[in-house]
Write a protein that holds these residues in place. Structure first.
Motif, mmCIF file in Angstrom:
data_model
loop_
_atom_site.group_PDB
_atom_site.id
_atom_site.type_symbol
_atom_site.label_atom_id
_atom_site.label_comp_id
_atom_site.label_asym_id
_atom_site.label_seq_id
_atom_site.Cartn_x
_atom_site.Cartn_y
_atom_site.Cartn_z
ATOM 1 N N SER A 71 -39.380 -41.891 54.720
ATOM 2 C CA SER A 71 -39.698 -43.565 55.402
ATOM 3 C C SER A 71 -40.867 -44.175 54.972
ATOM 4 O O SER A 71 -41.110 -45.280 54.741
ATOM 5 C CB SER A 71 -39.729 -43.091 56.777
ATOM 6 O OG SER A 71 -38.443 -43.323 57.271
ATOM 7 N N ALA A 72 -42.109 -43.093 54.821
ATOM 8 C CA ALA A 72 -43.252 -43.390 54.491
ATOM 9 C C ALA A 72 -43.279 -44.277 53.676
ATOM 10 O O ALA A 72 -43.782 -44.990 53.153
ATOM 11 C CB ALA A 72 -44.438 -42.323 54.891
ATOM 12 N N ALA A 91 -45.290 -37.728 60.531
ATOM 13 C CA ALA A 91 -44.108 -37.150 59.206
ATOM 14 C C ALA A 91 -45.200 -35.830 59.721
ATOM 15 O O ALA A 91 -44.877 -34.896 59.701
ATOM 16 C CB ALA A 91 -43.644 -37.648 58.359
ATOM 17 N N TYR A 92 -46.276 -36.074 59.111
ATOM 18 C CA TYR A 92 -47.283 -34.900 59.396
ATOM 19 C C TYR A 92 -47.516 -33.732 60.717
ATOM 20 O O TYR A 92 -47.521 -33.361 60.913
ATOM 21 C CB TYR A 92 -48.617 -35.267 58.756
ATOM 22 C CG TYR A 92 -49.535 -34.634 58.522
ATOM 23 C CD1 TYR A 92 -49.817 -33.570 57.636
ATOM 24 C CD2 TYR A 92 -50.910 -33.933 59.683
ATOM 25 C CE1 TYR A 92 -50.466 -32.596 57.328
ATOM 26 C CE2 TYR A 92 -51.721 -33.306 59.541
ATOM 27 C CZ TYR A 92 -51.820 -32.154 58.120
ATOM 28 O OH TYR A 92 -52.521 -30.923 57.339
ATOM 29 N N LEU A 99 -47.883 -34.887 53.079
ATOM 30 C CA LEU A 99 -49.184 -35.097 52.717
ATOM 31 C C LEU A 99 -49.900 -35.170 54.289
ATOM 32 O O LEU A 99 -48.909 -35.527 55.342
ATOM 33 C CB LEU A 99 -48.828 -36.409 52.264
ATOM 34 C CG LEU A 99 -48.172 -36.174 50.798
ATOM 35 C CD1 LEU A 99 -47.572 -37.648 50.170
ATOM 36 C CD2 LEU A 99 -48.999 -35.493 49.509
ATOM 37 N N ARG A 100 -51.229 -34.756 54.465
ATOM 38 C CA ARG A 100 -51.554 -35.271 55.074
ATOM 39 C C ARG A 100 -52.514 -36.931 55.241
ATOM 40 O O ARG A 100 -52.970 -37.291 54.456
ATOM 41 C CB ARG A 100 -53.047 -34.749 55.527
ATOM 42 C CG ARG A 100 -53.813 -34.708 56.218
ATOM 43 C CD ARG A 100 -55.248 -34.428 56.416
ATOM 44 N NE ARG A 100 -54.908 -33.041 56.002
ATOM 45 C CZ ARG A 100 -55.493 -32.608 57.155
ATOM 46 N NH1 ARG A 100 -55.481 -33.133 58.503
ATOM 47 N NH2 ARG A 100 -55.390 -31.341 57.848
ATOM 48 N N PRO A 101 -52.111 -37.465 56.258
ATOM 49 C CA PRO A 101 -52.670 -39.265 56.096
ATOM 50 C C PRO A 101 -54.140 -39.413 56.026
ATOM 51 O O PRO A 101 -55.142 -38.097 56.282
ATOM 52 C CB PRO A 101 -51.569 -39.709 57.385
ATOM 53 C CG PRO A 101 -51.046 -38.635 57.788
ATOM 54 C CD PRO A 101 -51.699 -36.748 57.196
ATOM 55 N N LEU A 105 -55.378 -38.723 62.534
ATOM 56 C CA LEU A 105 -53.992 -39.100 63.700
ATOM 57 C C LEU A 105 -54.099 -39.186 64.802
ATOM 58 O O LEU A 105 -54.969 -38.797 65.414
ATOM 59 C CB LEU A 105 -53.257 -37.380 63.071
ATOM 60 C CG LEU A 105 -52.285 -37.006 61.641
ATOM 61 C CD1 LEU A 105 -51.460 -35.239 61.660
ATOM 62 C CD2 LEU A 105 -51.360 -37.861 61.908
ATOM 63 N N PRO A 106 -53.005 -39.944 65.662
ATOM 64 C CA PRO A 106 -53.213 -39.979 67.049
ATOM 65 C C PRO A 106 -52.659 -38.998 67.902
ATOM 66 O O PRO A 106 -51.644 -38.425 66.636
ATOM 67 C CB PRO A 106 -52.642 -40.907 67.475
ATOM 68 C CG PRO A 106 -51.205 -40.840 65.931
ATOM 69 C CD PRO A 106 -52.379 -40.671 65.064
#
Length: 309
Positions: A71-72, A91-92, A99-101, A105-106
């Motif tokens: 989706s990303a 996703a992560y 893949l690390r954003p 991350l929240p």
């Protein structure tokens, strides 16, 4: 709008990379067809619906992560980069192999799995024969040695907590904040753990290392305001440098860790070898826990010791 053939081929490869079932594969194919036809929003909605359905039937988080990453990527090619980043974060969070954003991350607090006995048995009965769970346990704890890499050690420590029926994760690995390992023992108490497993046997805990543990404790208090916590350092000994004031912090030495592993193995072997129904197994597990030192408060008293003053 036309897209380069190689980009579409790349997305097709992503869509086909991880299939846990025929229905899962079908969802990916439908989403890719919508993408190819230019219906980006519908493609993302299709994948999101599948993720919601998978939550209901408790499909493993890794699989949801793959769908969310797809989706990303669709959102990225659509040009909605904020949405793409948000979806990749989720996703992560589900699957740290992805893949690390780029952005932080929240943090999403853990949800407790239920009573300890129920949690232990729910994992055990996934194995047929049950004895296979004891083999899995031995594989996990084989990494709880000073020679293991930090990554393997911390993952094994998190897995050990999960085997014991606690809710666990590795916040620093997932979010670049918080402790190396977190164990939620029940709905009010957590172990905030920093692992110094690679240190030489004779080296003392330093002021800087204890400061890391205090910072992890502050992170826990912020994210779990209704919990109390015990700060724990996995350390080869109980010694501290002169400038280090540890207060109520505890240490899990390798001697005590091995004692915990031995007691945990004894519990699991009894459960694995019991020829009784799943429901009876939960009752038996509760009986064994009550006579062990593996319940939350007993575990803290038995295996965690104070640093030398």
């Amino acid at each position: 709008m036309e897209y380069h053939a190689e980009r579409l081929a790349d997305l097709a490869e992503t869509a086909q990379a991880h299939h846990t079932s025929l229905s899962h594969a079908a969802v990916e194919r439908k989403a890719f067809k919508l993408l190819r036809d230019g219906y980006f929003e519908k493609a993302i909605a299709k994948l999101d619906k599948a993720c919601q359905q998978e939550k209901e039937i408790e499909i493993e988080k890794n699989s949801r992560g793959w769908l969310k990453q797809f989706s990303a990527r669709i959102a990225h090619y659509w040009g909605d980069f904020d949405l793409a980043q948000e979806l990749q974060q989720y996703a992560y969070a589900d699957n740290s192999s992805l893949l690390r954003p780029k952005t932080t991350l929240p943090y999403i607090p853990l949800t407790l799995p239920g009573q300890q006995a129920n949690a232990i048995v729910s994992k055990l009965i996934e194995y047929d024969p049950r004895r296979g769970y004891a083999t899995y346990f031995d594989k996990v704890v084989s990494h709880l040695v000073p020679e293991a890499s930090s990554n393997l050690f911390e993952q094994a420590l998190a897995d050990l907590g999960s085997i014991l029926g606690f809710c666990t994760e590795r916040p620093d690995n997932l979010y670049s904040k918080g402790p190396d390992v977190l164990w939620l023992l029940d709905d009010r108490l957590g172990l905030v753990i920093e692992a110094k497993s690679r240190k030489q046997q004779g080296n003392a805990l330093t002021k800087k290392e204890h400061g890391q543990l205090l910072n992890a404790g502050a992170w826990f208090n912020k994210n779990y305001p209704n919990y109390s916590s015990v700060l724990v350092s996995v350390h080869p000994n109980t010694a501290t440098t002169t400038a280090t004031v540890t207060d109520d912090s505890k240490v899990l030495t390798f001697e005590k860790l091995n004692e915990l592993i031995t007691d945990s193995r004894s519990l699991l072997i009894e459960l694995c070898e019991a020829v009784i129904s799943d429901k009876e197994l939960i009752i038996r597990c509760e009986q064994l826990l009550s006579n062990s030192m593996l319940k939350p408060n007993s575990l803290i008293e038995q295996y965690l010791v104070p640093f030398d003053k």
